[in-house]
Enzyme design. Structure first.
Site, PDB file in Angstrom:
ATOM      1  N   GLY A  37      30.021  31.534  26.658  1.00 52.59           N
ATOM      2  CA  GLY A  37      29.124  31.584  25.053  1.00 52.59           C
ATOM      3  C   GLY A  37      27.815  31.255  25.185  1.00 52.59           C
ATOM      4  CG  ASN A  39      21.376  29.871  25.506  1.00 47.19           C
ATOM      5  OD1 ASN A  39      22.244  29.128  26.121  1.00 47.19           O
ATOM      6  ND2 ASN A  39      20.140  29.909  25.384  1.00 47.19           N
ATOM      7  N   GLY A  40      23.835  27.469  22.470  1.00 46.70           N
ATOM      8  CA  GLY A  40      24.049  26.528  21.591  1.00 46.70           C
ATOM      9  C   GLY A  40      25.386  26.395  21.150  1.00 46.70           C
ATOM     10  N   GLY A  42      28.573  25.457  22.519  1.00 41.35           N
ATOM     11  CA  GLY A  42      28.971  24.379  22.578  1.00 41.35           C
ATOM     12  C   GLY A  42      29.490  24.142  23.367  1.00 41.35           C
ATOM     13  CE  LYS A  43      27.045  28.316  27.288  1.00 39.43           C
ATOM     14  NZ  LYS A  43      25.986  28.254  26.387  1.00 39.43           N
ATOM     15  CD  GLU A 162      23.994  28.003  31.229  1.00 39.62           C
ATOM     16  OE1 GLU A 162      23.968  28.801  32.100  1.00 39.62           O
ATOM     17  OE2 GLU A 162      23.817  27.508  29.825  1.00 39.62           O
TER      18      GLU A 162
END
Length: 236
Positions: A37, A39-40, A42-43, A162
């Site tokens: 997904g 950035n931002g 919800g991962k 990440e």
């Protein structure tokens, strides 16, 4: 194959900001799963909700058949879960050797499949840095140390947030090789990363999160069939 993790309907908020909207998925024992997904989306919040760092407002987390939704984070980790955070979590006052030594323990069954010597064999670069502080390492070396430290807890579930973000190509290649070794050892693994090609080759299952919702969930063949949609969803 039995599920090691089941996530049901997670609704997670930061203050008044509603981040996760009913996130659900499961992971089988020994399975390697990607979460993708932008950035931002919800991962990281999904991972933190699983770990209790960001407790969900509703929903449940079932681990090895036990509802751990309300357990504090440290109790979850003691159930053979290991976490490599996005920021790598180095302690400024500890050397590389000390980072590894304080983490080393047998799992809840008394097994120690990963030892200090094995971690140094997998990450020989760390052998040259044993007396350096963790914060003195390069980004790639810190990631090696963070993964090595997690492995020394001998987890049944490893969570990598990440995994290769911001690392040089050669270091990324080395990290992916180690993740393959982890997969081959039978450790269930959740990987957050942006490299669709490598994830497609490595993982049995893929989850795409868009604005806090699971918008795709499937195996690598399904990922190929939906490649255009996935790539569009990941585009900046």
């Amino acid at each position: 194959m039995q599920n090691i993790l089941e996530v049901h309907g997670l609704q997670t908020l930061y203050g008044e900001s509603h981040i996760l909207h009913g996130v659900s998925f499961d992971i089988k024992s020994g399975e390697t799963v990607s979460i993708m997904g932008r950035n931002g989306m919800g991962k990281s919040t999904t991972l933190k909700s699983i770990l209790g760092i960001a407790p969900p407002r509703s929903g449940s987390v079932i681990y090895k058949g036990e509802d751990i939704t309300r357990l504090p984070t440290w109790k979850r980790m003691r159930r053979d879960i290991a976490y490599v955070p996005e920021g790598r979590g180095m302690f400024h006052n500890l050397t590389v050797k000390e980072h590894l030594q304080i983490a080393a323990r047998k799992n809840s069954r008394g097994d120690a499949n990963w030892t200090y010597d094995q971690v140094l064999e997998v990450f020989p670069r760390l052998t040259e840095r044993l007396t350096n502080k963790g914060t003195q390492l390069s980004g790639g070396e810190q990631q090696m140390l963070a993964i090595g430290r997690a492995l020394l807890t001998n987890p049944d579930l490893l969570i990598l947030d990440e995994a290769t973000e911001g690392l040089a190509p050669l270091i990324r290649k080395e990290i992916w090789q180690v993740i393959r070794q982890i997969k081959d050892s039978g450790v269930s693994t959740i990987i957050v990363d942006k490299n669709i090609k490598v994830l497609n080759e490595l993982c049995e299952k893929h989850i795409l999160i868009v604005k806090g919702k699971v918008m795709f969930q499937g195996d690598s063949r399904s990922l190929d069939d939906n490649k255009a949609f996935i790539e569009q969803s990941l585009a900046v």
